[in-house]
Scaffold this motif. Structure first.
Motif, PDB file in Angstrom:
ATOM      1  N   THR A  12      41.792  40.243  47.180  1.00  0.00           N
ATOM      2  CA  THR A  12      40.799  40.883  46.320  1.00  0.00           C
ATOM      3  C   THR A  12      40.951  42.391  46.407  1.00  0.00           C
ATOM      4  O   THR A  12      40.867  43.106  45.412  1.00  0.00           O
ATOM      5  CB  THR A  12      39.361  40.512  46.773  1.00  0.00           C
ATOM      6  OG1 THR A  12      39.410  39.250  47.386  1.00  0.00           O
ATOM      7  CG2 THR A  12      38.413  40.546  45.619  1.00  0.00           C
ATOM      8  N   THR A  13      41.174  42.871  47.632  1.00  0.00           N
ATOM      9  CA  THR A  13      41.314  44.298  47.840  1.00  0.00           C
ATOM     10  C   THR A  13      42.434  44.866  46.980  1.00  0.00           C
ATOM     11  O   THR A  13      42.270  45.882  46.321  1.00  0.00           O
ATOM     12  CB  THR A  13      41.619  44.580  49.320  1.00  0.00           C
ATOM     13  OG1 THR A  13      40.594  44.005  50.085  1.00  0.00           O
ATOM     14  CG2 THR A  13      41.709  46.055  49.575  1.00  0.00           C
ATOM     15  N   ILE A  16      41.392  44.874  43.365  1.00  0.00           N
ATOM     16  CA  ILE A  16      40.428  45.936  43.096  1.00  0.00           C
ATOM     17  C   ILE A  16      41.124  47.290  43.064  1.00  0.00           C
ATOM     18  O   ILE A  16      40.846  48.124  42.213  1.00  0.00           O
ATOM     19  CB  ILE A  16      39.300  45.905  44.152  1.00  0.00           C
ATOM     20  CG1 ILE A  16      38.422  44.683  43.909  1.00  0.00           C
ATOM     21  CG2 ILE A  16      38.466  47.165  44.090  1.00  0.00           C
ATOM     22  CD1 ILE A  16      37.337  44.504  44.933  1.00  0.00           C
ATOM     23  N   ASN A  17      42.068  47.485  43.976  1.00  0.00           N
ATOM     24  CA  ASN A  17      42.762  48.764  43.990  1.00  0.00           C
ATOM     25  C   ASN A  17      43.525  49.000  42.702  1.00  0.00           C
ATOM     26  O   ASN A  17      43.533  50.109  42.172  1.00  0.00           O
ATOM     27  CB  ASN A  17      43.704  48.841  45.189  1.00  0.00           C
ATOM     28  CG  ASN A  17      42.935  49.162  46.454  1.00  0.00           C
ATOM     29  OD1 ASN A  17      41.898  49.823  46.388  1.00  0.00           O
ATOM     30  ND2 ASN A  17      43.410  48.682  47.580  1.00  0.00           N
ATOM     31  N   THR A  19      42.732  47.805  39.823  1.00  0.00           N
ATOM     32  CA  THR A  19      41.724  48.108  38.798  1.00  0.00           C
ATOM     33  C   THR A  19      41.276  49.557  38.901  1.00  0.00           C
ATOM     34  O   THR A  19      41.120  50.249  37.900  1.00  0.00           O
ATOM     35  CB  THR A  19      40.491  47.202  38.973  1.00  0.00           C
ATOM     36  OG1 THR A  19      40.945  45.887  39.209  1.00  0.00           O
ATOM     37  CG2 THR A  19      39.625  47.256  37.757  1.00  0.00           C
ATOM     38  N   ILE A  20      41.054  49.990  40.152  1.00  0.00           N
ATOM     39  CA  ILE A  20      40.579  51.366  40.316  1.00  0.00           C
ATOM     40  C   ILE A  20      41.625  52.354  39.820  1.00  0.00           C
ATOM     41  O   ILE A  20      41.296  53.332  39.154  1.00  0.00           O
ATOM     42  CB  ILE A  20      40.216  51.627  41.793  1.00  0.00           C
ATOM     43  CG1 ILE A  20      38.960  50.843  42.142  1.00  0.00           C
ATOM     44  CG2 ILE A  20      40.002  53.105  42.035  1.00  0.00           C
ATOM     45  CD1 ILE A  20      38.570  50.957  43.584  1.00  0.00           C
ATOM     46  N   ALA A  23      41.376  52.348  36.161  1.00  0.00           N
ATOM     47  CA  ALA A  23      40.137  52.995  35.734  1.00  0.00           C
ATOM     48  C   ALA A  23      40.274  54.512  35.845  1.00  0.00           C
ATOM     49  O   ALA A  23      39.819  55.256  34.974  1.00  0.00           O
ATOM     50  CB  ALA A  23      38.963  52.513  36.567  1.00  0.00           C
TER      51      ALA A  23
ATOM     52  N   GLN B 197      33.740  55.444  32.925  1.00  0.00           N
ATOM     53  CA  GLN B 197      32.969  54.202  33.022  1.00  0.00           C
ATOM     54  C   GLN B 197      31.475  54.478  32.893  1.00  0.00           C
ATOM     55  O   GLN B 197      30.749  53.731  32.241  1.00  0.00           O
ATOM     56  CB  GLN B 197      33.273  53.488  34.346  1.00  0.00           C
ATOM     57  CG  GLN B 197      34.635  52.802  34.337  1.00  0.00           C
ATOM     58  CD  GLN B 197      35.054  52.321  35.711  1.00  0.00           C
ATOM     59  OE1 GLN B 197      34.669  52.912  36.722  1.00  0.00           O
ATOM     60  NE2 GLN B 197      35.855  51.273  35.757  1.00  0.00           N
TER      61      GLN B 197
ATOM     62  N   GLN C 136      34.890  47.023  39.101  1.00  0.00           N
ATOM     63  CA  GLN C 136      36.015  46.751  39.988  1.00  0.00           C
ATOM     64  C   GLN C 136      37.042  45.829  39.335  1.00  0.00           C
ATOM     65  O   GLN C 136      38.056  45.520  39.929  1.00  0.00           O
ATOM     66  CB  GLN C 136      35.515  46.107  41.284  1.00  0.00           C
ATOM     67  CG  GLN C 136      34.688  47.060  42.123  1.00  0.00           C
ATOM     68  CD  GLN C 136      34.093  46.394  43.338  1.00  0.00           C
ATOM     69  OE1 GLN C 136      33.996  45.172  43.411  1.00  0.00           O
ATOM     70  NE2 GLN C 136      33.700  47.212  44.304  1.00  0.00           N
TER      71      GLN C 136
END
Lengths: 309, 300, 275
Positions: A12-13, A16-17, A19-20, A23, B197, C136
């Motif tokens: 998951t980490t 998420i990384n 995705t970040i 983003a 966001q 996330q």
């Protein structure tokens, strides 16, 4: 720390990384986009203004400013005269209705109707106001095109501006002003005249300048009221003559109308140059009005800070 | 004591004068509405046309006399107004909201000192000057780039309108974005959002009613704009086949033909009916805005 | 960026298996060293040094304007949003410097924050909780459903919220909104929860519920709470730090601070002689 399976957490980490990272990349891109859009309008205004002013004065010849049918001196005079007339009509009325809305109106149906009326007036197409003016001030009074009818039509457009700025200015005053004045036994009118209105003069001035700026460039409301011709005899001594400069009951074409006329129906060989010059003068006026409105509203801030010391 | 009563009398007389000033606004608006209605309804009463013909027929040949008997189908003009306004909105909206976001969220300092005054100057530029720019720059450019016959087109009108409604949408949207409570932003940043966001997921949805109000005000301005559009749209009484073809709209027709039409004649009255339609559109916009602001906060 | 948390997880799993015997080896979550903070030229925090332990509740107390909230906001860099703020010194989270070695977005996801005023978004309860996970990158409905339910349960508000998940969060009472905000923070799976006077806007019953919740949550999370209510600090915290005019005056176990303060200023404050 919750007890979880390490492997799952690490997966998951990683997700998420990723995705970040995406983003943050998107954030950077969008920030760039916003800068580009904002700078685009900055550049656009500079280009517009330079183009209009340079083009206006490129073929400039002093005869184009002449106060006769060859130049636009008369149109310039008519414009200024019309704006002054319109302000003489709309400022007192706008002040009254602004004061009413801020200080006298009680919440209820009538107040709501007045508010909707003011909003309707402020969003009316100016050509519709022009038609109304044509019918009521020209046809129904049986007169020819005249400056006064134009001033009345323009007043309808500037009324809501002055009314709303007055109302907003009065409403933004601290409560203490009113209480202080009432506390000394002043009547409502005395409070308004001696305390509240003086305190918001700068804001009201800003509103008046904005209204004047709008009146300066107005054309659609004037086509069928002030008319599209002008004939001034500067040597006339008879105020009631239809060629006396100060007679408001004579046809009075303005600068903005001249642009419309020169670019759509004129036949004179230098009509394009005349239109260019009119546009340049209007553009310079827009900057003058805008800068002076800004100067006055900044002046208030300084004065307010000064008062607090 | 005598002096005191004078002051009170003065207070009452000013109260009356000021109230009259307030009621004058109603009188003026009703007078406007009344005369527009009184004149505009003539197409349907005096000259006996149907509302359906006016709105949906494209045969425009009103008689310039009191006898009537012509055709008053205004569909081309109505379609011209709607198509130019919607296209203008489509072009203007992303830019307007972009600038509004820039001056509130991205760079408030630069936004207040530079961008805000620029937006105000754009508001102040008279519509004939926009029309003049359209005529001297835009129309020739469109003619050359797209190789059309004149350059007068729906596209030219829409671009001119897009620039004219940009300041309205921008300043109303910026106000709406500014009034989104700070703690929404704090919470979103606190949950680890990037600025985009926060803007996209929290600020814009929270400001959507205000932005919608700006859009409606912009549309109202676009519908009512006359001379700038009239100068670049081509004033051709046919439906446009593409955005590059010329057409005409309601305001252009009034501006161009009212001066020549015989007062009270069928032509003249048909133009008044167009003005009445414009009045209803701007009235509709006002009520729509009231409806939005009243429903604010209910349907989240 | 987060790999190292996984490593720390490994160790902390060991602790949590036998917390009863491993009290002395509880890790330092934050190590704050000589932290100075300026608003423009005003020095709001002066050489703050303190270690905050994992899985404990640390209370920050002091009169208003003493810097306790400012200090709290430094721990997840919410102060970055104010451009006049300048910071010197270092703050380590799990031995990584939060200003240089950790990205601010990651930091705020690991160090969540609950604010003084409940601040739910104008969205449904479900969308409020799902906001963080969505940011996330979690988009699957099934996965979000699980996170939403778990977070609401953890924040002891599931029973009140389960029948109105898709109604506006703004329709809840203040106390419910605050627990919702805690649930929203939990949904991003933080290690640390910062709370800035979370009960100051609430009635006594809601306050009690939040306090019970804090005691429940400390099993799994490190909690730092700013409060102006000394009873609250003594009820729920393990450690207490007393701030005055930007200085950290005294930092000790809560029991010591309240029964046997070393500094006379601390004593004056907790006995209610000023503040």
């Amino acid at each position: 720390m919750p007890n979880k399976d390490n492997q799952v957490l690490q997966d998951t980490t990683k997700a998420i990384n990723a995705t970040i990272l995406r983003a943050k990349l998107l954030d950077t891109i969008m920030t760039g986009v916003f800068y580009v859009v904002a700078l685009f309008f900055l550049v656009l205004l500079i280009v517009f203004a330079t183009y209009i002013i340079v083009k206006g004065f490129m073929d400039f010849d002093i005869s184009m400013m002449a106060f006769d049918h060859r130049g636009i001196g008369n149109q310039l005079f008519n414009t200024v005269y019309l704006v002054i007339l319109a302000l003489l009509i709309s400022v007192p009325l706008g002040l009254l209705s602004g004061i009413y809305m801020a200080e006298y109106a009680k919440p209820g149906r009538v107040t709501k109707i007045i508010r909707i009326s003011i909003e309707t007036l402020s969003s009316l197409p100016s050509i519709v106001v022009g038609l109304f003016g044509y019918l009521v001030f020209i046809v129904m009074t049986g007169s020819q095109w005249n400056l006064f009818a134009g001033a009345l039509a323009v007043s309808i457009l500037s009324l809501p501006i002055i009314s709303t700025t007055t109302e907003d200015a009065l409403k933004s005053l601290p409560d203490g002003y009113k209480k202080g004045s009432y506390g000394m036994g002043a009547t409502k009118w005395q409070t308004i005249r001696m305390v509240l209105l003086p305190a918001c003069i700068p804001q009201i001035m800003t509103g008046i300048i904005l209204a004047a700026g709008r009146a300066f460039g107005e054309a659609a409301a004037l086509m069928f009221t002030a008319g599209m011709s002008t004939d001034i005899n500067w040597n006339s001594t008879n105020l009631f003559s239809s060629t006396h400069p100060l007679n408001p009951f004579r046809p009075g074409e303005t600068l903005a109308l001249q642009i419309w006329a020169s670019r759509t129906e004129a036949i004179a060989e230098n009509s394009t140059q005349i239109a260019n010059l009119c546009a340049a003068i209007l553009m310079i006026m827009v900057f003058t009005f805008s800068i002076s409105a800004r100067y006055i509203s900044q002046h208030i801030n300084k004065k307010m800070i000064g008062d607090n010391k | 004591m005598q002096d005191n009563s004078r002051v009170i009398r003065q207070d009452i007389s000013w109260k009356i004068i000021i109230s009259l000033g307030g009621f004058f606004m109603i009188a003026l608006t009703f007078a406007l509405g009344f005369f527009l209605f009184y004149r505009g309804i003539g197409t349907f009463t005096t000259y006996d046309h149907s509302v359906f013909e006016f709105l949906f027929s494209s045969t425009w040949a009103p008689a310039d006399s009191h006898d009537g008997g012509g055709k008053v189908g205004a569909a081309i003009f109505i379609f011209g107004s709607i198509s130019t306004c919607l296209l203008a909105l489509l072009i203007s909206l992303p830019f307007s909201i972009g600038v509004a976001i820039f001056m509130t969220e991205i760079s408030p300092g630069f936004g207040r000192k530079i961008i805000q005054p620029i937006v105000e100057i754009f508001v102040g530029i008279p519509s004939v000057v926009y029309g003049w720019l359209g005529l001297t720059v835009l129309v020739p450019v469109i003619k050359d780039v797209f190789d059309t016959q004149y350059g007068f087109s729906v596209l030219a009108a829409s671009l001119v309108l897009a620039i004219m409604i940009f300041p309205t949408i921008t300043s109303v949207s910026a106000d709406a974005i500014r009034s989104v409570p700070k703690n929404f932003r704090q919470a979103a940043f606190g949950l680890g959002s990037t600025r985009w966001q926060v803007i996209y997921k929290i600020v814009l949805p929270a400001a959507k009613n205000g932005i919608l109000t700006g859009v409606i005000l912009g549309l109202a301005r676009a519908f009512g704009e006359a001379l700038a559009v009239a100068m670049v749209i081509g004033k051709t009484k046919v439906f446009p086949v593409s955005i590059l073809s010329p057409t005409t709209n309601l305001t252009s027709a009034i501006a161009a033909d009212m001066g020549g039409a015989m007062d009270g004649g069928e032509y003249n009255i048909a133009l008044w009916t167009m003005a009445l339609l414009l009045f209803f559109i701007s009235l509709g916009c006002i009520f729509l805005i009231h409806y939005i602001s009243e429903s604010d906060g209910e349907n989240i | 960026m987060r790999e190292y948390i996984g490593d720390v997880m490994g160790e902390s799993n060991v602790h949590s298996l036998d917390t009863s015997t491993a009290v002395h080896s509880i890790q330092d979550k934050f190590i704050v060293d000589k932290l100075d903070l300026y608003y423009g030229t005003f020095k709001a925090l002066k050489e703050i040094s303190m270690n905050i332990k994992e899985s404990e509740v640390t209370a920050l107390i002091g009169p208003s304007g003493c810097g306790k909230s400012t200090f709290l906001k430094t721990l997840n860099r919410m102060n970055d949003l104010d451009s006049t703020v300048r910071i010197e010194g270092s703050v380590l989270l799990d031995n990584k410097n939060i200003f240089t070695e950790i990205d601010v977005i990651n930091l705020r996801q690991w160090v969540g924050m609950v604010f003084q005023q409940p601040n739910p978004f104008p969205k449904s309860i479900y969308d409020n909780i799902a906001y963080g996970p969505r940011v996330q990158g979690i988009t699957k409905k099934a996965e979000l459903d699980i996170i939403v339910e778990r977070s609401l349960r953890q924040a002891a508000i599931w029973d009140e919220a389960k029948d109105r998940l898709h109604k506006s969060a703004l329709g809840m009472s203040g106390g419910q909104q605050q627990r919702l905000c805690i649930a929203r923070t939990l949904a991003t799976k933080p290690d640390v929860i910062l709370m800035d006077e979370p009960t100051s806007a609430l009635d006594p019953i809601s306050t009690l519920k939040i306090e019970e919740l804090v005691l429940e949550l400390k099993k799994d999370y490190t909690i730092v709470i700013v409060t102006h209510n000394m009873q609250q600090a003594s009820r729920i915290s393990d450690k207490t730090a007393f701030f005055l005019l930007g200085d950290l005056i005294e930092y000790n176990t809560t029991e010591e601070i309240f029964t046997n303060p070393k500094n006379p200023k601390t004593e004056e404050y907790i006995t209610g002689r000023f503040g």
